[in-house]
Design a protein around this motif. Structure first.
Motif, short mmCIF file in Angstrom:
data_model
loop_
_atom_site.label_atom_id
_atom_site.label_comp_id
_atom_site.label_asym_id
_atom_site.label_seq_id
_atom_site.Cartn_x
_atom_site.Cartn_y
_atom_site.Cartn_z
N GLU A 47 0.82 -1.22 0.00
CA GLU A 47 0.00 0.00 0.00
C GLU A 47 0.86 1.27 0.00
O GLU A 47 0.43 2.31 -0.51
CB GLU A 47 -0.94 0.00 1.20
CG GLU A 47 -2.14 -0.92 1.01
CD GLU A 47 -2.90 -1.18 2.29
OE1 GLU A 47 -2.62 -0.50 3.31
OE2 GLU A 47 -3.78 -2.06 2.29
N GLU A 48 2.05 1.19 0.58
CA GLU A 48 2.92 2.38 0.57
C GLU A 48 3.39 2.70 -0.84
O GLU A 48 3.59 3.87 -1.18
CB GLU A 48 4.11 2.18 1.52
CG GLU A 48 3.73 2.20 2.98
CD GLU A 48 2.94 3.45 3.36
OE1 GLU A 48 3.38 4.58 3.04
OE2 GLU A 48 1.85 3.31 3.97
N GLY A 52 2.48 6.13 -3.30
CA GLY A 52 3.41 6.98 -4.04
C GLY A 52 4.88 6.69 -3.84
O GLY A 52 5.72 7.26 -4.52
N ARG A 53 5.21 5.80 -2.89
CA ARG A 53 6.61 5.42 -2.73
C ARG A 53 7.04 4.61 -3.96
O ARG A 53 6.25 3.82 -4.48
CB ARG A 53 6.78 4.59 -1.46
CG ARG A 53 8.22 4.25 -1.12
CD ARG A 53 8.33 3.68 0.28
NE ARG A 53 7.68 2.38 0.42
CZ ARG A 53 7.54 1.73 1.59
NH1 ARG A 53 7.98 2.30 2.71
NH2 ARG A 53 6.95 0.56 1.63
N ASN A 110 -6.58 2.75 -5.61
CA ASN A 110 -5.30 2.64 -4.91
C ASN A 110 -4.38 1.82 -5.82
O ASN A 110 -4.55 0.60 -5.95
CB ASN A 110 -5.47 1.92 -3.56
CG ASN A 110 -6.11 2.80 -2.51
OD1 ASN A 110 -6.37 3.98 -2.74
ND2 ASN A 110 -6.38 2.23 -1.36
N TRP A 111 -3.43 2.50 -6.45
CA TRP A 111 -2.59 1.83 -7.46
C TRP A 111 -1.29 2.60 -7.58
O TRP A 111 -1.28 3.83 -7.62
CB TRP A 111 -3.32 1.80 -8.80
CG TRP A 111 -2.93 0.69 -9.72
CD1 TRP A 111 -1.65 0.30 -10.04
CD2 TRP A 111 -3.80 -0.17 -10.46
NE1 TRP A 111 -1.69 -0.75 -10.92
CE2 TRP A 111 -3.00 -1.05 -11.20
CE3 TRP A 111 -5.18 -0.27 -10.58
CZ2 TRP A 111 -3.53 -2.04 -12.05
CZ3 TRP A 111 -5.71 -1.24 -11.42
CH2 TRP A 111 -4.90 -2.11 -12.13
N SER A 112 -0.19 1.89 -7.69
CA SER A 112 1.11 2.52 -7.89
C SER A 112 1.13 3.28 -9.22
O SER A 112 0.67 2.77 -10.25
CB SER A 112 2.21 1.46 -7.89
OG SER A 112 3.40 1.97 -8.50
N GLU A 113 1.72 4.46 -9.18
CA GLU A 113 1.84 5.25 -10.41
C GLU A 113 2.72 4.55 -11.44
O GLU A 113 2.57 4.74 -12.65
CB GLU A 113 2.43 6.63 -10.06
CG GLU A 113 2.47 7.60 -11.22
CD GLU A 113 3.00 8.96 -10.82
OE1 GLU A 113 2.57 9.96 -11.44
OE2 GLU A 113 3.84 9.04 -9.91
N THR A 138 -0.31 8.73 -7.82
CA THR A 138 -0.08 10.05 -8.42
C THR A 138 -0.40 11.15 -7.43
O THR A 138 0.31 12.16 -7.33
CB THR A 138 -0.94 10.22 -9.69
OG1 THR A 138 -0.66 9.14 -10.59
CG2 THR A 138 -0.68 11.55 -10.37
N GLU A 139 -1.49 10.95 -6.67
CA GLU A 139 -1.96 11.99 -5.74
C GLU A 139 -1.22 11.96 -4.40
O GLU A 139 -1.34 12.89 -3.61
CB GLU A 139 -3.46 11.81 -5.48
CG GLU A 139 -4.32 11.78 -6.73
CD GLU A 139 -4.21 13.04 -7.57
OE1 GLU A 139 -3.95 14.12 -7.00
OE2 GLU A 139 -4.39 12.93 -8.80
N LYS A 140 -0.50 10.85 -4.13
CA LYS A 140 0.17 10.65 -2.82
C LYS A 140 -0.85 10.62 -1.69
O LYS A 140 -0.60 11.07 -0.57
CB LYS A 140 1.24 11.73 -2.55
CG LYS A 140 2.25 11.92 -3.68
CD LYS A 140 3.13 10.71 -3.87
CE LYS A 140 4.29 10.95 -4.82
NZ LYS A 140 3.93 10.90 -6.24
N LEU A 141 -2.02 10.11 -2.02
CA LEU A 141 -3.12 9.90 -1.06
C LEU A 141 -3.70 8.53 -1.33
O LEU A 141 -3.68 8.07 -2.48
CB LEU A 141 -4.22 10.94 -1.25
CG LEU A 141 -3.91 12.39 -0.90
CD1 LEU A 141 -5.01 13.29 -1.46
CD2 LEU A 141 -3.81 12.56 0.61
#
Length: 203
Positions: A47-48, A52-53, A110-113, A138-141
């Motif tokens: 999830e991290e 956005g990580r 909820n998905w990695s950019e 993308t949103e870092k949220l």
């Protein structure tokens, strides 16, 4: 209030993603696989990256914590596309039918950019959203932080009372409901068409 907007989560709703699709063959030992996914490459860690990580940083952090699992941890994102097994046809079919109506369709995921573009390039139904997708990486949220719903609402000038939110995660559904959305919780046996019709959506 009449429904005008239908907002889809992707994983578990329109896409069938599960790390077990790769690691079942990798480990050939279900007990070891479940240990790895529960204690080493747990969902909270993944999830991290969705928040956005970078995949590289996330992997490096976990390898430092669990050096004896370095090979398996590096295999996680190297084989991510195998984990994205397929779309979920019955729900994608509903999406395609909704495209022919006057409802506005949105994605909130909820998905990695870094990995999301692969899905967009390989599954044509993402084009139905015409770019109206809010991606956590993308949103870092990340859901269930209410701020990510407000990004969607403000960006596209939506009214909560006119919007349905569809997700498979109970915490996300709970948060969306508390914000005032009409909600549909997706399970493997959910009849999405029936659920939408019960909320007044017309096909």
């Amino acid at each position: 209030m009449e429904i005008k907007n239908i907002i889809f989560d992707f994983g578990g709703v329109l896409m069938d993603w599960d790390p077990r699709y790769f690691f079942k063959d990798y480990f050939k030992d279900d007990e070891k696989m479940e240990y790895f996914l529960e204690h080493i490459a747990q969902s909270e860690w993944n999830e991290e990256q969705d928040r956005g990580r970078s995949l590289a940083e996330g992997t490096e952090i976990q390898v430092k914590k669990f050096p004896e699992w370095e090979k398996e941890l590096k295999a996680y994102y190297d084989n991510w596309t195998i984990m994205l097994k397929s779309d979920i046809p019955k729900n994608v079919d509903i999406l395609r039918r909704l495209e022919k109506t006057d409802y506005q369709l949105f994605g909130l995921t909820n998905w990695s950019e870094e990995t999301f573009p692969y899905a967009v390039e390989n599954y044509d139904f993402f084009q139905i959203f015409d770019g109206k997708i809010v991606v956590s990486g993308t949103e870092k949220l990340i859901k269930p932080d209410p701020k990510i719903w407000h990004v969607l609402l403000e960006r596209y000038h939506l009214q909560i009372s006119e919007s349905v939110f569809i997700d498979d995660n109970p915490k996300n559904i709970e948060m969306a409901h508390s914000l005032g959305f009409k909600t549909i919780k997706i399970n493997p046996d959910t009849d999405l068409e029936l659920e939408l019709k019960e909320l007044g959506v017309k096909f």
